[in-house]
Design an enzyme around this catalytic site. Sequence first.
Site, PDB file in Angstrom:
ATOM      1  N   PHE A   1       0.619  -1.197  -0.127  1.00 45.54           N
ATOM      2  CA  PHE A   1      -0.021  -0.060  -0.069  1.00 45.54           C
ATOM      3  C   PHE A   1       0.812   1.348  -0.148  1.00 45.54           C
ATOM      4  O   PHE A   1       1.767   1.310   0.710  1.00 45.54           O
ATOM      5  CB  PHE A   1      -0.928   0.168   1.111  1.00 45.54           C
ATOM      6  CG  PHE A   1      -1.789  -1.058   1.345  1.00 45.54           C
ATOM      7  CD1 PHE A   1      -1.115  -2.194   2.207  1.00 45.54           C
ATOM      8  CD2 PHE A   1      -3.173  -1.004   1.295  1.00 45.54           C
ATOM      9  CE1 PHE A   1      -2.128  -3.280   2.236  1.00 45.54           C
ATOM     10  CE2 PHE A   1      -3.896  -2.196   1.438  1.00 45.54           C
ATOM     11  CZ  PHE A   1      -3.551  -3.210   1.961  1.00 45.54           C
ATOM     12  N   ASP A   2       0.310   2.417  -0.761  1.00 47.57           N
ATOM     13  CA  ASP A   2       0.945   3.634  -0.492  1.00 47.57           C
ATOM     14  C   ASP A   2       0.366   4.147   0.785  1.00 47.57           C
ATOM     15  O   ASP A   2      -0.814   3.607   1.252  1.00 47.57           O
ATOM     16  CB  ASP A   2       0.526   4.571  -1.611  1.00 47.57           C
ATOM     17  CG  ASP A   2       1.198   5.941  -1.712  1.00 47.57           C
ATOM     18  OD1 ASP A   2       0.523   6.855  -1.969  1.00 47.57           O
ATOM     19  OD2 ASP A   2       1.931   6.256  -0.824  1.00 47.57           O
TER      20      ASP A   2
END
Lengths: 372, 261
Positions: A217-218
């Site tokens: 995930f960012d």
Amino acid sequence: MVKMSLDAIQVMSGQVKELKVSPSSNGDTRGSWEGKEEFDPNQLELTAKPKPPKPENAVTVAVSSRVLFRTEREQKVFEQKGVEEYLRYQIEHENEPFAPGPAFPFVKALDAVNTRLRELYPQSEELFDIVLVTYNHAHVGIRLINTINHHNLFIERFCMTGGSSPIGYLKAWHTNLYLSADAEKVREALAEGIAAATMFMPEKLTEVSESQLRVAFDGDAVLFSDESERIFKTHGLDKFFEHEKENEDRLLDHGPLKGFLEALGKLQKKFYAKGQRLDCPIRTYLVTARSAASSGIRALKTLRAWGLEIDEALFLAGAPKGPMLEKIRPHIYFDDQMFHVEGAAEMGTVAAHVPYGIAQKYNSQQKMSSGK
Amino acid sequence: MVSTVTNSDVKQKDVDQAVVVAVTFAAVFGPEAEDGSTVYRLGVALPLLQVLQRVNERLLEKNPAEHQLFDVILITTDSWQQQQNSSIINSTRHHGLEISRFCFSTEDNYIESLVQNNVQLFFTTDGNEALQATHQGVPSALLDKNSVSCPSEQLRVLFCEKAIIQPNMGSTEASKKSAQNFLAHLGQMRQKFGVFDSPLCFTLVTSHGGKDSCCCALKSLRSLGVSVDEAYCLGGAPRGPILSLLRPHFLLSDGFSLLEG
């Protein structure tokens, strides 16, 4: 730009957060539609083929046919010759299975996790439940079912809406994540509070694990809200650092994919409970442009306060994400900026775009790497 | 004694080519209908009647000489209702319903009327009536308060497992044949319109079976000439939320195979 060493940092977890269970959002449920019992208790016994779990107990992942399989040729027929010809073509090729699409390895990995979960908890319904959700007409149904069987995918639920919006069905099925090739539909889902992302087919696909699900995930505008990104975009890097330092102890607000990470975490804990922490078939990553020693601290504190464990947090301090992702080899990587999604895809990572937050205004213009 | 009266307000259909459906008094007019008034209020069948009319209109738009239209009969199923014949005719005309004929029968002979009038689908609010008609070879569909919220622009037909409708509603060879006949007509009507903007929409919902059961149903329906527009395979998930989104006018479970049990 400050260069930081790229160490993986373990995040300690706090309290266990409960899995999100959203109540049925369909307003009044009409009693007479329910009819007799929904579930025959006898049918819940284990048979040779496992039974799909109840939607509210499972982590429901809805995928569209265009991301699960490769349908470019058929898309062309639709665009060039219209819908009637498209359907005729599909029926004609009904016995030819589609090739795997960008979401295919991800779905296979979900299946692998389910197998491990069933071994440890044979009666539990806390599993991944994969639903095929497509705007396609049911004419394409037989070809899709043939394809699912051909690839040995365990998908027993699907939804072919014949053109109408599937959002109502996504909500009825307590969908935890929706993956589609169409940005418009993804935006619609996000607006309804459903975690969603647009997937693209990379030109080359790096090999990913078949036994361990890896999800990356960012941070900003994906796990967290886009509040800090707004500061950076409007006032620049220095103001961003200043703001993050001042607000180090104030939690970031949550982003659209926080719930999905939470759901993954809950399943992970089921493996830890049986002494399988080292061998856990789910691994999560945070891949952020924030810097470890400064702006990253606020991100870590927020995750800790939310009680979310993330296995590896990688603070790139603005360095390109592609090479790091290439090393991690996630089945899917979520980012709000097309620039990063494209960069990841160039190196063979399946990246999904989350069209959320301030970055959407800048997506088309931003071509320079951003340093945080 | 059964009497059949033509509704002179409505243009009569070609009996050989029309698809005859019958709707009971209790479905057309609401339960308050029994308070002695001469003009009855409309009941749960209203959206169905409106949408059947709409389908006819669209078919005639396509082809003004079209004969394969829905032909709606109102039928009474007990002696009290049978005696209200003039009020029934009045009320029908008052509301401008496209009902071509009235069958004034009693509980003893209404099924005979259905058979004699070549009724292909019998709509009722009474489960017993539906059961009995099906046993005698007339496919039946139940209407209830959910029917009220159905759209009036598009006829939505839902195909599903028998268990969803009435677990003990067995089918006979006769009802199966009639059902297949009816399905073939529906399929032909649907073919006259394109993929989008059709006044008919067919949906398949398999509740308990898996994808192979659904596949079997799709193929079976296709062999009867019915191309399904939407398909939902629930794999055991609760059907309530999905059904309330789909809002079908009626459910059909006879005449096609589904790999049940």
